[in-house]
Design an enzyme around this catalytic site. Sequence first.
Site, PDB file in Angstrom:
ATOM      1  N   GLY A  11      47.681  40.532  27.678  1.00  0.00           N
ATOM      2  CA  GLY A  11      48.479  39.960  28.774  1.00  0.00           C
ATOM      3  C   GLY A  11      48.559  38.441  28.700  1.00  0.00           C
ATOM      4  N   SER A  38      48.212  50.211  24.224  1.00  0.00           N
ATOM      5  CA  SER A  38      47.880  49.289  23.123  1.00  0.00           C
ATOM      6  C   SER A  38      46.701  49.767  22.284  1.00  0.00           C
ATOM      7  CB  SER A  38      47.516  47.912  23.697  1.00  0.00           C
ATOM      8  OG  SER A  38      48.518  47.452  24.555  1.00  0.00           O
ATOM      9  N   ARG A 109      36.286  39.564  44.074  1.00  0.00           N
ATOM     10  CA  ARG A 109      36.011  38.184  44.490  1.00  0.00           C
ATOM     11  C   ARG A 109      35.321  38.042  45.840  1.00  0.00           C
ATOM     12  NH1 ARG A 109      41.884  35.875  43.223  1.00  0.00           N
ATOM     13  NH2 ARG A 109      41.731  35.845  40.963  1.00  0.00           N
ATOM     14  N   CYS A 148      44.578  31.177  40.811  1.00  0.00           N
ATOM     15  CA  CYS A 148      44.995  29.943  40.126  1.00  0.00           C
ATOM     16  C   CYS A 148      45.323  28.785  41.069  1.00  0.00           C
ATOM     17  CB  CYS A 148      46.177  30.252  39.218  1.00  0.00           C
ATOM     18  SG  CYS A 148      47.349  31.412  39.930  1.00  0.00           S
ATOM     19  N   GLN A 175      54.840  27.506  42.419  1.00  0.00           N
ATOM     20  CA  GLN A 175      54.039  28.135  41.376  1.00  0.00           C
ATOM     21  C   GLN A 175      54.871  28.626  40.190  1.00  0.00           C
ATOM     22  OE1 GLN A 175      51.123  29.833  44.854  1.00  0.00           O
ATOM     23  NE2 GLN A 175      50.912  30.795  42.855  1.00  0.00           N
ATOM     24  N   LYS A 204      44.861  34.718  49.908  1.00  0.00           N
ATOM     25  CA  LYS A 204      43.795  34.372  48.947  1.00  0.00           C
ATOM     26  C   LYS A 204      43.452  32.887  49.050  1.00  0.00           C
ATOM     27  CE  LYS A 204      45.059  37.830  45.520  1.00  0.00           C
ATOM     28  NZ  LYS A 204      45.824  38.033  44.286  1.00  0.00           N
ATOM     29  N   ARG A 234      57.476  30.703  44.420  1.00  0.00           N
ATOM     30  CA  ARG A 234      57.611  30.791  42.963  1.00  0.00           C
ATOM     31  C   ARG A 234      58.802  29.950  42.539  1.00  0.00           C
ATOM     32  NH1 ARG A 234      53.609  32.710  40.202  1.00  0.00           N
ATOM     33  NH2 ARG A 234      53.593  34.735  41.205  1.00  0.00           N
ATOM     34  N   HIS A 241      51.074  24.954  38.170  1.00  0.00           N
ATOM     35  CA  HIS A 241      51.368  25.065  39.604  1.00  0.00           C
ATOM     36  C   HIS A 241      51.335  23.666  40.244  1.00  0.00           C
ATOM     37  CE1 HIS A 241      51.160  29.263  39.121  1.00  0.00           C
ATOM     38  NE2 HIS A 241      50.035  29.548  39.751  1.00  0.00           N
TER      39      HIS A 241
HETATM   40  N1  LIG Z   1      48.760  34.636  35.111  1.00  0.00           N
HETATM   41  C1  LIG Z   1      48.015  33.788  35.830  1.00  0.00           C
HETATM   42  O1  LIG Z   1      48.304  32.577  35.945  1.00  0.00           O
HETATM   43  C2  LIG Z   1      46.774  34.277  36.530  1.00  0.00           C
HETATM   44  C3  LIG Z   1      45.967  33.332  37.141  1.00  0.00           C
HETATM   45  C4  LIG Z   1      44.803  33.741  37.768  1.00  0.00           C
HETATM   46  C5  LIG Z   1      44.464  35.068  37.769  1.00  0.00           C
HETATM   47  N2  LIG Z   1      45.261  35.999  37.176  1.00  0.00           N
HETATM   48  C6  LIG Z   1      44.828  37.389  37.191  1.00  0.00           C
HETATM   49  O2  LIG Z   1      44.491  37.778  35.845  1.00  0.00           O
HETATM   50  C7  LIG Z   1      44.795  39.150  35.656  1.00  0.00           C
HETATM   51  C8  LIG Z   1      45.731  39.305  34.473  1.00  0.00           C
HETATM   52  O3  LIG Z   1      46.970  38.644  34.741  1.00  0.00           O
HETATM   53  P1  LIG Z   1      48.114  38.520  33.639  1.00  0.00           P
HETATM   54  O4  LIG Z   1      49.086  37.569  34.225  1.00  0.00           O
HETATM   55  O5  LIG Z   1      47.517  38.225  32.307  1.00  0.00           O
HETATM   56  O6  LIG Z   1      48.711  40.042  33.614  1.00  0.00           O
HETATM   57  P2  LIG Z   1      49.555  40.761  32.472  1.00  0.00           P
HETATM   58  O7  LIG Z   1      50.275  39.769  31.619  1.00  0.00           O
HETATM   59  O8  LIG Z   1      50.351  41.808  33.155  1.00  0.00           O
HETATM   60  O9  LIG Z   1      48.441  41.485  31.530  1.00  0.00           O
HETATM   61  C9  LIG Z   1      47.710  42.613  31.956  1.00  0.00           C
HETATM   62  C10 LIG Z   1      46.717  43.063  30.878  1.00  0.00           C
HETATM   63  O10 LIG Z   1      45.974  44.189  31.365  1.00  0.00           O
HETATM   64  C11 LIG Z   1      46.205  45.341  30.532  1.00  0.00           C
HETATM   65  N3  LIG Z   1      46.332  46.548  31.349  1.00  0.00           N
HETATM   66  C12 LIG Z   1      47.365  46.912  32.151  1.00  0.00           C
HETATM   67  N4  LIG Z   1      47.118  48.112  32.730  1.00  0.00           N
HETATM   68  C13 LIG Z   1      45.908  48.505  32.250  1.00  0.00           C
HETATM   69  C14 LIG Z   1      45.111  49.687  32.440  1.00  0.00           C
HETATM   70  N5  LIG Z   1      45.517  50.690  33.214  1.00  0.00           N
HETATM   71  N6  LIG Z   1      43.927  49.754  31.815  1.00  0.00           N
HETATM   72  C15 LIG Z   1      43.508  48.773  31.005  1.00  0.00           C
HETATM   73  N7  LIG Z   1      44.218  47.641  30.759  1.00  0.00           N
HETATM   74  C16 LIG Z   1      45.400  47.518  31.384  1.00  0.00           C
HETATM   75  C17 LIG Z   1      47.489  45.050  29.788  1.00  0.00           C
HETATM   76  O11 LIG Z   1      47.489  45.797  28.570  1.00  0.00           O
HETATM   77  P3  LIG Z   1      48.839  46.391  27.904  1.00  0.00           P
HETATM   78  O12 LIG Z   1      49.465  45.264  27.120  1.00  0.00           O
HETATM   79  O13 LIG Z   1      48.324  47.484  27.012  1.00  0.00           O
HETATM   80  O14 LIG Z   1      49.711  46.889  29.016  1.00  0.00           O
HETATM   81  C18 LIG Z   1      47.360  43.528  29.572  1.00  0.00           C
HETATM   82  O15 LIG Z   1      46.470  43.299  28.511  1.00  0.00           O
HETATM   83  C19 LIG Z   1      45.384  39.660  36.981  1.00  0.00           C
HETATM   84  O16 LIG Z   1      44.360  40.248  37.757  1.00  0.00           O
HETATM   85  C20 LIG Z   1      45.898  38.380  37.627  1.00  0.00           C
HETATM   86  O17 LIG Z   1      45.986  38.495  39.028  1.00  0.00           O
HETATM   87  C21 LIG Z   1      46.411  35.629  36.543  1.00  0.00           C
END
Ligand SMILES: NC(=O)c1ccc[n+]([C@@H]2O[C@H](COP(=O)([O-])OP(=O)(O)OC[C@H]3O[C@@H](n4cnc5c(N)ncnc54)[C@H](OP(=O)(O)O)[C@@H]3O)[C@@H](O)[C@H]2O)c1
Length: 348
Positions: A11, A38, A109, A148, A175, A204, A234, A241
Site C-alpha cells: 500500500g 498479493s 490507538r 497523519c 490534506q 481522531k 481533502r 498536509h
Molecule cells: N496514507 C497515509 O498518509 C496514512 C497516514 C497515517 C496512517 N495511515 C494508515 O495506514 C494504513 C495503511 O494506509 P494506506 O494508505 O497505505 O492504505 P492502502 O494503500 O490501501 O494499502 C493497504 C495495504 O493493506 C493490504 N491489505 C488490504 N486488505 C487486506 C487484508 N484483508 N488482509 C491483509 N492485508 C490487506 C493491502 O494489500 P493488497 O495490495 O494485497 O490489497 C495493502 O498492502 C491505514 O490504516 C491508514 O489509515 C495512512
Amino acid sequence: MVNVGILGATGMVGQRFIQLLADHPDFEVTALTASSRSAGKKYEDAVTWHLETKIPDAVKDTVVVNTDPREVKDVEIVFSALPSQNAAKVEPKFAEAGMKVASNASAMRMEPDVPLVVPEVNPEHLDLIETQQKRRGWDGFIVTNPNCSTIALVMTLKPLYDQFNIKRVYVSTMQAVSGAGYNGVPSMAIVDNLVPFIGEEEEKMESETLHLLGDFDGETVNNANFGVSASCHRVAVLDGHTEAVFIEMDDDFDLDEVKGSLTNFKGLPQKLNLYSAPEDPVVIREEDNRPQPRMDRMAGNGMAVSVGRLRRDEVYSNSLKYVLVGHNTIRGAAGASILNAELINEIL
Ligand SMILES: NC(=O)c1ccc[n+]([C@@H]2O[C@H](COP(=O)([O-])OP(=O)(O)OC[C@H]3O[C@@H](n4cnc5c(N)ncnc54)[C@H](OP(=O)(O)O)[C@@H]3O)[C@@H](O)[C@H]2O)c1
C-alpha cells in the site's frame, strides 16, 4: 541487525516503509505481507509502485505472504500499514506470537493499555507496554502512532503546551490525496476540486491530540485539559498536509517567546541521536508565502514539521495563529512508526 517485517507492504504507507528502511543501519526487512490478492507473488509483481525512487533490490524478489504470524518467521519487529479493520484482527495475533508491532492503523490507538506515541512528544507513555503485556499475557506488544494530521499538529503544540496555558485550539486541514491510500479518492472527485469531509478524521484529531499531551500516572493516561476543534478537508495535493492552526491562551504571551519555544524544541529522539530523527522537529519559515506542501514537505527528510505565518491574532485577545505543513506518509505514517521502533530499540 534486527529483522523486521512490513504488514500491508504493497500500500501507500507500506511502500514508504520499504523506501525508508532500504538503507537503515539497524533494521533489515526480511518479511512482507499483504492481502491474499498479493500473497505468493514477488514483491515487484504484487505492488503498483508509486514512489520516485526505485524498488530496492533487496526486496524486489521477496515473496509476499499472507498477513498471518504463522507465515512470518524470525522477525522481531513488524511495521503495520494495514487498513484499520484488518489491523484490529491481526495485530494482536502478531503481539501474541511475541513480535513487537509498530502500527500506523487507528484500530488499537485508543485502547487504554496501548501506547499512542510521538517520540518527541510523549516517550514516557511507552511505559504502558509493561501493563499491556501483563494484562494480555503477550510476549510481544503493540505501539501505535497517531493519524497523519494529528502528528504534525501535536509536534507544534507540545513546546507551546509546556510553556503556556493553552485554552483552546481550532485547526482547519488541507490534506493530501495520498493520505487516503492509492484507491482512496478517485481523480474525478478531486481534480479541480476540494472535498470538505474526511471520515472520522476530525474525531481522531480532537481525541488523539489530548491523549498525546496527557499525563501518564504510571497506570493510565489522563488527557490534557483544553479544547481542540478540527475541520478536515481533502485537496488536490499529492503529498503533504497543510493545517491552519488557531490557538487561544489563558493569558497574554510574547510572540518572540512562542517563536523561540518552537525553534528550540528538541525531544528524546534528538538527544539520543536516533537515525530517523530530524535535527529540528519544527522548522520556522519567515516568508509570507510559506510553508507550502510542494516546497516544505521534505523538511528534515520528511520528518520535520514546517511552521510559517506565525502571528498574533488581532481580533481575539491572547490568541495566535500559524500554518503548518507535514509529510503525511513520512512523518505522518511510516517515518513515525520507524522512529517509534528506533526509540524502543534504544531504550527497552
Ligand atoms: N496514507 C497515509 O498518509 C496514512 C497516514 C497515517 C496512517 N495511515 C494508515 O495506514 C494504513 C495503511 O494506509 P494506506 O494508505 O497505505 O492504505 P492502502 O494503500 O490501501 O494499502 C493497504 C495495504 O493493506 C493490504 N491489505 C488490504 N486488505 C487486506 C487484508 N484483508 N488482509 C491483509 N492485508 C490487506 C493491502 O494489500 P493488497 O495490495 O494485497 O490489497 C495493502 O498492502 C491505514 O490504516 C491508514 O489509515 C495512512
